[in-house]
Design an enzyme around this catalytic site. Sequence first.
Site, mmCIF file in Angstrom:
data_model
loop_
_atom_site.group_PDB
_atom_site.id
_atom_site.type_symbol
_atom_site.label_atom_id
_atom_site.label_comp_id
_atom_site.label_asym_id
_atom_site.label_seq_id
_atom_site.Cartn_x
_atom_site.Cartn_y
_atom_site.Cartn_z
ATOM 1 N N LYS A 78 69.960 34.117 31.659
ATOM 2 C CA LYS A 78 69.650 34.886 30.448
ATOM 3 C C LYS A 78 69.118 36.263 30.826
ATOM 4 O O LYS A 78 68.334 36.384 31.775
ATOM 5 C CB LYS A 78 68.611 34.116 29.621
ATOM 6 C CG LYS A 78 68.271 34.722 28.266
ATOM 7 C CD LYS A 78 67.231 33.864 27.540
ATOM 8 C CE LYS A 78 66.945 34.379 26.135
ATOM 9 N NZ LYS A 78 65.954 33.521 25.421
ATOM 10 N N SER A 159 67.391 32.071 20.652
ATOM 11 C CA SER A 159 67.828 33.346 21.174
ATOM 12 C C SER A 159 68.719 33.258 22.415
ATOM 13 O O SER A 159 69.463 34.181 22.691
ATOM 14 C CB SER A 159 66.615 34.197 21.524
ATOM 15 O OG SER A 159 65.893 33.636 22.611
ATOM 16 N N SER A 183 64.277 28.541 21.384
ATOM 17 C CA SER A 183 65.380 29.365 21.868
ATOM 18 C C SER A 183 66.249 28.721 22.942
ATOM 19 O O SER A 183 67.275 29.292 23.329
ATOM 20 C CB SER A 183 64.861 30.700 22.392
ATOM 21 O OG SER A 183 64.550 31.552 21.317
#
Lengths: 498, 93
Positions: A78, A159, A183
């Site tokens: 990420k 997210s 997330s």
Amino acid sequence: MTNLTHLTLAEALKGLENKDFTSVEITQAHLDAMESMRHLNAYVIETPEIALAQAKASDDRRAKGNAGPLDGAPISVKDVFCTKEVQTTASSHILEGFIPKYESTVTQNIFNDGVVMLGKTNMDEFAMGASTTTSYFGNTINPWKNKSDPGKDLVPGGSSGGSAASVAARMALGSLGSDTNGSIRQPSSFCGITGIKPTYGRCSRWGIVAFASSLDQAGVFGRTVEDCALLLKSVCGHDPKDSTSAKIDVPDWPKLLSSNQGVKGLRIGIPKEFRVDGMPDEIEKIWQQGIDWLKDEGAEIVDISLPHSTYSVPAYYIIAPAEASSNLARYDGVRYGLREDGEDLIETYEKTRAAGFGDEVKRRIMIGTYVLSAGYYDAYYIKAQKIRRLIVEDFQKAFEKCDALLAPTSPSVAFPIGEKLDDPVKMYLEDVFTSPASLAGLPGMSVPAGLNADGLPLGLQIIGRQWDEEMVLRVGAAVEKAANFSAIPEMVDTKLAA
Amino acid sequence: MDEATVRRVARLARLEMSDEEVARLVPQLGNIMTFVEQLGEVDTDAVEPLASVADIDLRLREDTVTDGGIANDVLANAPEDMEGFFVVPKVVE
């Protein structure tokens, strides 16, 4: 040769060990998949040169007999983790062009174990969102399609949407993500994969772009519980550079998991407050299915109550914006990232931040600044911190009666891109089932449990006691075994056939 | 939540904001604040606020130099720098 991108991480490691294929081969197979799936926009940046260099180095280590536990396995990261000499933006315009001169502790940990990094994945800007639609670099598309409406692109959740999409679409064997309020768990549910957020303090936050420091926690995605255990073991551990990282030994989760203990005799708590009004039937049904599976495996089902959990989302939307407004004060156009020049220093700050932050980030900075401002601090911020204590105590009482909790991961399945954007509160309610464990700092995992009538994945969430990831993985493995989830997004499957 | 409040908070947060943006934010922030108001239902008079779930004593590390001498790295991402310093617009006339 078998399709290398369809292996699990555990299978890939075995194949590498048996010299069935090299790291360069399996890395190249993933780079090819990334190219053919580029329209999903799962990656903010691809790092093929780094990946192939790391793969080559891994093959050399293995030839010399020095392979680490994850050596040669290609995964995605990420874009919230600072990676040395590789642009790190947290999907924000304000960090565009920022090239860290240091490596985050968790990425360093996986590199020390031999992982190959394929690229940095897309996310909601500064991890603020539940759909990856607030990214400055465009939406990520979920590889799954609604059978009743296949023309519409769906969100991957957020997210960490790019991470989840990359694993679901077979563009990575696993991924590193972060979870502040769901997330990792919610995108896992939306993308039909497995994801775990460990206990707050289990791994270092050093080098993670900060959002809400009392909640941010790194975690991992995989296509199986075992894969999550392998990655989790690698990222966790004490780090002197993060004062909130705990000096507690990291258990050998993959080994514990392989002993196949099952859930016989365990007490599984079912939180009654999670039966919210208007919950879709399909969510209710999959939850009941999960309960039945665990009961069939010999677990005792216990009704428990978390009376303050319904206040979790509103408490979160005071605490997290407050911490964010403070953390994001660092983006001033002086030390790194974007600068928009003004007449004086204050105007430079204001113009830089106006141009650099997106709408959702601005909203949260505004909320955070407001609740921390003179005259409101006690009424909002202190109040929310008191509620937070009550939520923690609810869990402590519940865990006197049970060993783990079972709940849905999300109140919905993947929804079309653009939905829930008219009213921020609607999007905030995506977190209703994941928020309580985040505020309490507890480990939580989402395991794919089935498909709904439209062919979209549904996840079940397992929540454990503080530091008891072992129990979460153990119950997760039982759900995984019973669910036997083997569905693959059609676009990935079709390619395999072709 | 009104326009004056939004402007005041935007100033505190160092966010330049157009009239249009202010007008859009008034109802949005208002909705969010109404949503969080429900916390008022809970009696918390006897509850201590909880700032962190990390039940960890902050340790002091040894008082030795472990870092430094990396000015070039620190400045590497600066939008503007000169002779080892960050450059900002003139503050004093």
